[in-house]
Design an enzyme around this catalytic site. Structure first.
Site, PDB file in Angstrom:
ATOM      1  CE  LYS A 106       0.396  -1.145   4.814  1.00  0.00           C
ATOM      2  NZ  LYS A 106       0.327  -2.450   5.298  1.00  0.00           N
ATOM      3  CB  VAL A 133      -7.153  -1.707   1.038  1.00  0.00           C
ATOM      4  CG1 VAL A 133      -8.326  -1.106   1.923  1.00  0.00           C
ATOM      5  CG2 VAL A 133      -6.381  -0.630   0.423  1.00  0.00           C
ATOM      6  N   GLY A 135      -6.646  -6.348   4.665  1.00  0.00           N
ATOM      7  CA  GLY A 135      -6.295  -7.520   4.852  1.00  0.00           C
ATOM      8  C   GLY A 135      -7.046  -8.611   4.144  1.00  0.00           C
ATOM      9  N   GLY A 188       1.541  -8.397  19.795  1.00  0.00           N
ATOM     10  CA  GLY A 188       1.923  -8.747  18.647  1.00  0.00           C
ATOM     11  C   GLY A 188       1.104  -7.728  17.460  1.00  0.00           C
ATOM     12  CE  LYS A 206      -3.655  -0.763   5.526  1.00  0.00           C
ATOM     13  NZ  LYS A 206      -3.984  -1.252   6.544  1.00  0.00           N
TER      14      LYS A 206
END
Length: 438
Positions: A106, A133, A135, A188, A206
């Site tokens: 992106k 954008v 996932g 994470g 995005k």
């Protein structure tokens, strides 16, 4: 029986997403061949270190450091390296060599997408970027294809899982920003250096892509007004909750018509208050969602996992199979539809509502003075709430005002806030946030 064609697939990068893409190509080869109409042969994986640790066990002979040669011999190229260079050079080389390209980059698309789109058009090949954008959420193809016969008027998106997790933690637990960020890093969801996420840069890239597809005009990162969430406090979250709102970092792209009758598009990223009954307000944790308003389709929402190796690999594979099918069937490749040239508007041209928190002197006439000042700037007040506080040490009372305005131009609202700051009855402006969905 005609022998099935074989297409060579070059994979650039083998991080969390790349490793999962390689696994799927190897493990699901027969199923992918049936869907694509050709066998998708993973011809190599370009990496910086062929002996580096991978979370997925893959054949060692696939790894190479010679990305250039790998690209030149490929029918399909998947770019998951990230960054601007050498990704840009390798994608251009692939397109010029007649290969279709799938990318999740992106940052590159937002910075220099027009160059890549033009090269793909010139070569007559497909450049796909669903994974760039939100996932796993299939959002770009629905905008480009399913809504191509409609007119999109507005897009609102939660497109960064890290910031959504942080704001959700602050809302649900009362945590301060720093504590919520630390928890996101521990789990994470946030990088050691979270700047790109918390300052809104990732979402802005995005937003440029969403705006380009939605309004058939090529918008770049420089066209996006960007504000992050690092200045959002636990007090802001609590005040929003008390007023029936939740704070989300939104990517917004909307078509506006100016006083001169000319159309333009506002593209922006900033913390935003949403009513708790709004569909986007219910998006929790690290999930993403994109809310679309179109003239004929009405309101649509797409929801799902916005990051992670396996979910994002799903989006990559969808693009790959689509590109492979077009290579097998022949004919022109599917490219973006940039038929318009709608100008990008500055943030001052946007129309928004504001939430304004004020600490004011508790004395007669204060509310009237503030209301008059708003009226003088052409800004209408929708909600005004007052809470009285008494300082324990000085025993002096003050009032906290929370104001939600009707929609007005960003320029008028900003001028109103500046004028309010100049009133002698104002102790401080405690918060200024934009509001959508009211």
């Amino acid at each position: 029986m005609t022998e099935m064609r074989t297409l060579k697939v070059a994979l650039l990068g083998c991080g969390n997403v790349g490793a999962q893409v390689a696994r799927i190509l190897l493990e699901d080869a027969d199923a992918l061949a049936a869907r694509a109409g050709a066998r998708l042969q993973l011809s190599g994986i370009a990496v910086r270190n062929v002996n580096g640790h991978r979370d997925v066990e893959l054949p060692q002979e696939l790894f190479t450091t010679d990305a250039g040669t790998l690209v030149k011999d490929a029918d399909l190229v998947i770019e998951l390296m990230g960054g601007i260079e050498p990704a840009r050079t390798l994608i251009l080389s692939a397109l010029q060599n007649g290969a279709c390209v799938v990318t999740g980059n992106k940052a590159l698309l937002a910075q220099d997408g027009p160059t890549l789109y033009e090269e793909a058009d010139k070569a007559g090949v497909q450049l796909s970027y669903e994974a760039a954008v939100a996932g796993a959420i299939p959002i770009l193809r629905p905008i480009r294809d399913s809504l191509s016969g409609d007119r999109i008027t507005r897009v609102l998106g939660i497109v960064n899982g890290t910031t959504n997790f942080i704001l959700d933690q602050m809302d649900s637990t009362g945590a301060q920003f720093a504590d919520a960020l630390a928890e996101a890093q521990r789990l994470g969801y946030a990088e050691a250096d979270p700047t790109a996420d918390v300052e809104g840069y990732d979402a802005a890239a995005k937003a440029a892509i969403l705006a380009s597809l939605s309004f058939h005009t090529r918008f770049a990162l420089e066209n996006v007004h960007c504000e992050g969430i690092s200045a959002v406090t636990a007090s802001d979250i609590a005040a929003a909750k008390d007023a029936g709102f939740v704070i989300k970092l939104l990517a917004i792209a909307e078509k506006l018509t100016g006083a001169d009758g000319k159309e333009g598009v506002s593209v922006r990223v900033h913390p935003t208050l949403l009513p708790r009954e709004h569909p986007l307000a219910a998006v929790r944790g690290a999930f993403n969602a994109v809310f679309i308003e179109a003239e004929n389709a009405g309101e649509l929402m797409f929801y799902g996992q916005g990051a992670g190796g396996t979910p994002t690999a799903s989006a990559v594979m969808g693009d790959l199979v689509s590109a492979a099918r077009r290579l097998v069937l022949g004919g022109p490749q599917r490219t973006e539809t940039t038929t318009g040239h709608v100008p990008a508007l500055p943030i001052e041209a946007a129309t928004t509502s504001y939430y304004i928190g004020l600490d004011v002197a508790d004395q007669p006439g204060v509310l009237a003075r503030i209301a008059q000042l708003f009226a003088e700037h052409g800004v209408s007040i929708e909600i005004m709430r007052q809470t009285i506080h008494r300082d324990a040490e000085s025993n002096v009372e003050s009032a906290e005002l929370r104001i939600v305005t009707h929609r007005a131009s960003e320029a008028a609202l900003a001028a109103t806030v500046e004028a309010v700051k100049g009133l002698d009855v104002i102790n401080s402006v405690t918060s200024v946030l934009r509001v959508e969905g009211v």
